[in-house]
Write a protein that holds these residues in place. Structure first.
Motif, PDB file in Angstrom:
ATOM      1  N   GLY A  52       0.829  -1.199   0.000  1.00 32.39           N
ATOM      2  CA  GLY A  52       0.000   0.000   0.000  1.00 32.39           C
ATOM      3  C   GLY A  52       0.861   1.246   0.000  1.00 32.39           C
ATOM      4  O   GLY A  52       2.094   1.169   0.011  1.00 32.39           O
ATOM      5  N   THR A  53       0.213   2.397   0.002  1.00 32.25           N
ATOM      6  CA  THR A  53       0.937   3.660   0.023  1.00 32.25           C
ATOM      7  C   THR A  53       1.516   3.890   1.412  1.00 32.25           C
ATOM      8  O   THR A  53       0.773   3.889   2.394  1.00 32.25           O
ATOM      9  CB  THR A  53      -0.005   4.820  -0.351  1.00 32.25           C
ATOM     10  OG1 THR A  53      -0.553   4.551  -1.648  1.00 32.25           O
ATOM     11  CG2 THR A  53       0.718   6.146  -0.356  1.00 32.25           C
ATOM     12  N   GLN A  74       7.146  11.610  -1.027  1.00 33.64           N
ATOM     13  CA  GLN A  74       6.345  10.419  -0.783  1.00 33.64           C
ATOM     14  C   GLN A  74       7.244   9.207  -0.955  1.00 33.64           C
ATOM     15  O   GLN A  74       7.713   8.931  -2.049  1.00 33.64           O
ATOM     16  CB  GLN A  74       5.156  10.345  -1.748  1.00 33.64           C
ATOM     17  CG  GLN A  74       4.298   9.122  -1.556  1.00 33.64           C
ATOM     18  CD  GLN A  74       3.711   9.009  -0.160  1.00 33.64           C
ATOM     19  OE1 GLN A  74       3.162   9.949   0.374  1.00 33.64           O
ATOM     20  NE2 GLN A  74       3.842   7.842   0.450  1.00 33.64           N
ATOM     21  N   THR A  76       8.523   5.276  -1.265  1.00 36.38           N
ATOM     22  CA  THR A  76       7.979   4.064  -1.878  1.00 36.38           C
ATOM     23  C   THR A  76       7.938   2.932  -0.855  1.00 36.38           C
ATOM     24  O   THR A  76       7.287   1.916  -1.077  1.00 36.38           O
ATOM     25  CB  THR A  76       8.807   3.636  -3.093  1.00 36.38           C
ATOM     26  OG1 THR A  76      10.183   3.539  -2.710  1.00 36.38           O
ATOM     27  CG2 THR A  76       8.668   4.646  -4.221  1.00 36.38           C
ATOM     28  N   GLU A  87       4.905   0.314  -1.608  1.00 36.44           N
ATOM     29  CA  GLU A  87       4.052   0.433  -2.795  1.00 36.44           C
ATOM     30  C   GLU A  87       4.051  -0.901  -3.533  1.00 36.44           C
ATOM     31  O   GLU A  87       5.121  -1.465  -3.789  1.00 36.44           O
ATOM     32  CB  GLU A  87       4.576   1.526  -3.727  1.00 36.44           C
ATOM     33  CG  GLU A  87       4.418   2.931  -3.207  1.00 36.44           C
ATOM     34  CD  GLU A  87       3.008   3.463  -3.344  1.00 36.44           C
ATOM     35  OE1 GLU A  87       2.136   2.780  -3.932  1.00 36.44           O
ATOM     36  OE2 GLU A  87       2.778   4.575  -2.845  1.00 36.44           O
TER      37      GLU A  87
END
Length: 156
Positions: A52-53, A74, A76, A87
């Motif tokens: 997920g993020t 952001q 990974t 991610e």
């Protein structure tokens, strides 16, 4: 001033891990095989992966006031103790899982609060990439990738 921030982030991390507990899984065989012998079996069997993020901890804006040159990006992947949030499209990226596993070992060795304090102080003093805990993870990852490439070129 830093200790209350770190304690708040620790509580937030505990909540993030708890709310993702149903999605957390062990490493797959494909993920684990290349890492065997590079990390203790106890680490590889204990780590949990959440696809997920990766969430960003609160308080990064406060750190940014002290380190304006440090741009919040952001990630990974991010590590919270034994839990790695990554991610999904980055799972096959060489080195990312290795890098995050270095952080798992750092968490284990330092403990929760000492890791968080060292991480926050490192970022405040040196910025993200040059902070000591990140620098170790990046250097170990680069060394491992270079070694792996050399082994693939000349396995004998």
């Amino acid at each position: 001033m830093l200790l209350p921030l770190v304690i708040g982030i620790d509580l937030w991390i505990r909540w993030q891990v708890w709310r993702r507990r149903q999605d957390a899984r062990p490493l797959t065989v494909v993920e684990q095989c290349p890492l065997e012998g590079l990390f203790p079996d106890s680490v590889l069997s204990d780590v949990r992966v959440v696809e997920g993020t990766p969430p960003l901890p609160p308080g990064l804006g406060l750190i940014g006031r002290f380190r304006p040159s440090w741009v919040v990006m952001q990630p990974t992947g991010i590590t919270f103790g034994r839990t790695i949030v990554i991610e999904p499209d980055q799972l096959g990226r060489p080195g990312l899982l290795f890098h995050e596993l270095v952080h798992v070992v750092q968490w284990r060795y330092l403990g929760r609060l000492r890791f968080l304090l060292a991480y926050a102080l490192g970022i405040l003093q040196s910025g993200y990439r040059e902070s000591p805990l990140e620098d170790v993870a990046y250097r170990m990852t680069e060394d491992n990738l270079a070694w792996s490439d050399a082994q693939a070129q000349d396995p004998g």
